[in-house]
Design a protein around this motif. Sequence first.
Motif, PDB file in Angstrom:
ATOM      1  N   ALA A  39     -14.720 -44.757  59.761  1.00  0.00           N
ATOM      2  CA  ALA A  39     -13.902 -44.531  60.955  1.00  0.00           C
ATOM      3  C   ALA A  39     -14.103 -45.662  61.970  1.00  0.00           C
ATOM      4  N   CYS A  40     -15.331 -46.141  62.104  1.00  0.00           N
ATOM      5  CA  CYS A  40     -15.607 -47.281  63.005  1.00  0.00           C
ATOM      6  C   CYS A  40     -14.872 -48.523  62.511  1.00  0.00           C
ATOM      7  N   LYS A  42     -12.130 -48.590  60.740  1.00  0.00           N
ATOM      8  CA  LYS A  42     -10.696 -48.418  61.004  1.00  0.00           C
ATOM      9  C   LYS A  42     -10.376 -48.730  62.459  1.00  0.00           C
ATOM     10  N   TYR A  43     -11.274 -48.335  63.357  1.00  0.00           N
ATOM     11  CA  TYR A  43     -11.045 -48.620  64.771  1.00  0.00           C
ATOM     12  C   TYR A  43     -11.103 -50.127  65.029  1.00  0.00           C
ATOM     13  N   TYR A  46      -7.929 -51.582  63.971  1.00  0.00           N
ATOM     14  CA  TYR A  46      -6.919 -51.281  64.999  1.00  0.00           C
ATOM     15  C   TYR A  46      -7.016 -52.306  66.136  1.00  0.00           C
ATOM     16  N   LEU A  47      -8.240 -52.587  66.591  1.00  0.00           N
ATOM     17  CA  LEU A  47      -8.415 -53.549  67.688  1.00  0.00           C
ATOM     18  C   LEU A  47      -7.902 -54.930  67.287  1.00  0.00           C
ATOM     19  N   ASN A  67      -3.426 -45.695  67.787  1.00  0.00           N
ATOM     20  CA  ASN A  67      -4.621 -45.553  68.612  1.00  0.00           C
ATOM     21  C   ASN A  67      -5.081 -44.101  68.656  1.00  0.00           C
ATOM     22  N   VAL A  70      -6.486 -43.042  65.216  1.00  0.00           N
ATOM     23  CA  VAL A  70      -7.768 -43.688  64.905  1.00  0.00           C
ATOM     24  C   VAL A  70      -8.893 -43.085  65.742  1.00  0.00           C
ATOM     25  N   ILE A  71      -8.630 -42.826  67.018  1.00  0.00           N
ATOM     26  CA  ILE A  71      -9.655 -42.236  67.888  1.00  0.00           C
ATOM     27  C   ILE A  71      -9.955 -40.801  67.462  1.00  0.00           C
ATOM     28  N   LEU A  74     -12.223 -40.945  64.564  1.00  0.00           N
ATOM     29  CA  LEU A  74     -13.566 -41.349  64.979  1.00  0.00           C
ATOM     30  C   LEU A  74     -14.318 -40.175  65.611  1.00  0.00           C
TER      31      LEU A  74
END
Length: 122
Positions: A39-40, A42-43, A46-47, A67, A70-71, A74
């Motif tokens: 999950a981290c 994937k974030y 995303y960034l 966003n 993804v959040i 997480l």
Amino acid sequence: MSKPDEEKLVKLNTKFAKIYDLEDMLCMLMEESAELIQACNKYMRYLNKKKKYKKKKKNTEELKSLNKEVIENLVEEIADTEIFIERIKIQLGIKNSEVIKWKKNKLHRQENRLKMEKRKEK
């Protein structure tokens, strides 16, 4: 979350901690930790995508939806990981005060490192 709701969750988690085998819970913690790492990752992707969109001045509506997704993922994986950490603490009789002591120690150490780095910069 209200205090009564929090207490209900603690009781429920304590109940499950007593039902399941420690080895099984350790395996589940490893699995949940791997999902948290994913999950981290994937974030972070995303960034990176967000940076590319800004450079190309693309429409960011797609990013807003991504966003949120993804959040949420997480947060879910943080919750899963915390549940198994709490269960293992219960099974092993690890007190929150012991964990807090270590957290303080590590945070103070990090704070001292930052102070040292700032002194070096001057």
